[in-house]
Write an enzyme that holds these catalytic residues in place. Structure first.
Site, PDB file in Angstrom:
ATOM      1  N   VAL A  19       2.362  52.140  38.522  1.00 44.86           N
ATOM      2  CA  VAL A  19       2.837  53.086  37.513  1.00 44.86           C
ATOM      3  C   VAL A  19       2.121  54.413  37.659  1.00 44.86           C
ATOM      4  O   VAL A  19       2.739  55.482  37.616  1.00 44.86           O
ATOM      5  CB  VAL A  19       2.637  52.518  36.094  1.00 44.86           C
ATOM      6  N   PRO A  35     -11.824  52.752  39.057  1.00 45.62           N
ATOM      7  CA  PRO A  35     -12.689  52.213  40.107  1.00 45.62           C
ATOM      8  C   PRO A  35     -11.927  52.148  41.435  1.00 45.62           C
ATOM      9  O   PRO A  35     -10.722  51.865  41.450  1.00 45.62           O
ATOM     10  CB  PRO A  35     -13.040  50.812  39.589  1.00 45.62           C
ATOM     11  N   GLY A  71      -9.487  49.495  42.244  1.00 47.18           N
ATOM     12  CA  GLY A  71      -8.264  49.433  41.445  1.00 47.18           C
ATOM     13  C   GLY A  71      -7.156  50.334  41.942  1.00 47.18           C
ATOM     14  O   GLY A  71      -6.056  50.329  41.363  1.00 47.18           O
ATOM     15  N   ASP A  87       4.120  52.204  28.654  1.00 48.87           N
ATOM     16  CA  ASP A  87       4.752  51.027  28.054  1.00 48.87           C
ATOM     17  C   ASP A  87       4.377  50.817  26.587  1.00 48.87           C
ATOM     18  O   ASP A  87       4.556  49.716  26.054  1.00 48.87           O
ATOM     19  CB  ASP A  87       4.419  49.761  28.867  1.00 48.87           C
TER      20      ASP A  87
END
Length: 256
Positions: free
Chosen positions: A33, A53, A56, A119
């Site tokens: 996303v 991080p 990630g 979301d």
């Protein structure tokens, strides 16, 4: 109730083209996303900082970090990321931690920074729509957070309906407007209204194909008509602009 004026339909969003060029935008997260959000921001020439991080980051976000397209802060989000001296104009979060996302949203509210929490429509100051892009042309379809997948399908359908070369024709219109302002630089309300009215009439009369076929000589000839107020057809401009060419009529201009 009178039908003279537009009927009000509440519950919508104010659709705007947000000029974010050279402004600081903070993206929290580095997954799929976030990658999509980053593409939209970079296309709008924003200065993007990703807080996440290193482990990630997905492949696409890592690529943009490694190639210097975005700035990277290798840690989780901290309130100091929103300090006034950082001049953050917008925050986007895309992390799999609802509680952390809500905390970030609350920080943004305190700092009066517009935010989009992926979301979670209730924690969004604005939504991302599905965008069709063709050069300078951008068409956004928004479902106000109700159906992003459906918005994408509608956007594709609209894109298929547009004439081929629409983006190129808009580029030509932009060039014509700039040339007209140089030829008729008046700044009074009357001057501006006249230019806008004449340009509107040209756009109403000329097709996408006409603008695509227009070259610099055609453009100069067209601008020469401005003072008279006349809006010639493309054929009139082309025929009048090519005195050294012998034209053989084959019916392609649609004359009877």
């Amino acid at each position: 109730m009178s039908t003279k004026f537009p009927e009000i339909q509440g519950g919508g969003s104010l659709i705007l083209a947000w000029q974010i060029k050279n402004k600081e935008v903070l993206v929290v997260g580095g997954g799929e996303v976030a990658a999509g959000r980053i593409v939209n921001l970079l296309n709008a020439d924003a200065k993007v900082t990703v807080v996440c991080p290193r482990e990630g980051l997905n492949e696409e976000v890592a690529y943009r970090v490694d190639h210097g397209q975005v700035r990277h802060i290798d840690r989780i989000f901290l309130p100091l990321d929103l300090e006034p001296e950082r001049k953050v104009a917008m925050v986007l979060t895309a992390v799999d931690d609802p509680e952390a996302s809500t905390r970030i949203w609350k920080y943004c509210k305190e700092m009066k920074i517009p935010a989009n929490i992926a979301d979670v429509p209730s924690e969004c100051d604005f939504y991302f729509g599905s965008v069709h892009r063709d050069g300078p042309l951008q068409i956004m379809v928004s479902t106000n957070g109700n159906g992003p997948r459906l918005a994408a399908a509608i956007r594709r359908q609209i894109g298929r309906m547009l004439p081929k070369g629409t983006g190129d024709s808009i580029e030509k219109v932009g060039q014509l407007r700039r040339r007209l302002r140089r030829a008729a630089p008046g700044k009074s309300t009357r001057d501006i209204s006249k230019r806008m009215g004449w340009m509107s009439a040209v756009c109403d009369r000329w097709s996408t194909e006409d603008f695509n076929a227009m070259d610099d000589e055609d453009m100069e000839t067209l601008v020469d008509y401005y003072e008279s107020g006349k809006v010639p057809s493309f054929e009139e401009v082309r025929l009048g602009n090519r005195g050294d060419v012998v034209w053989e009529f084959d019916g392609s201009f649609g004359w009877m």
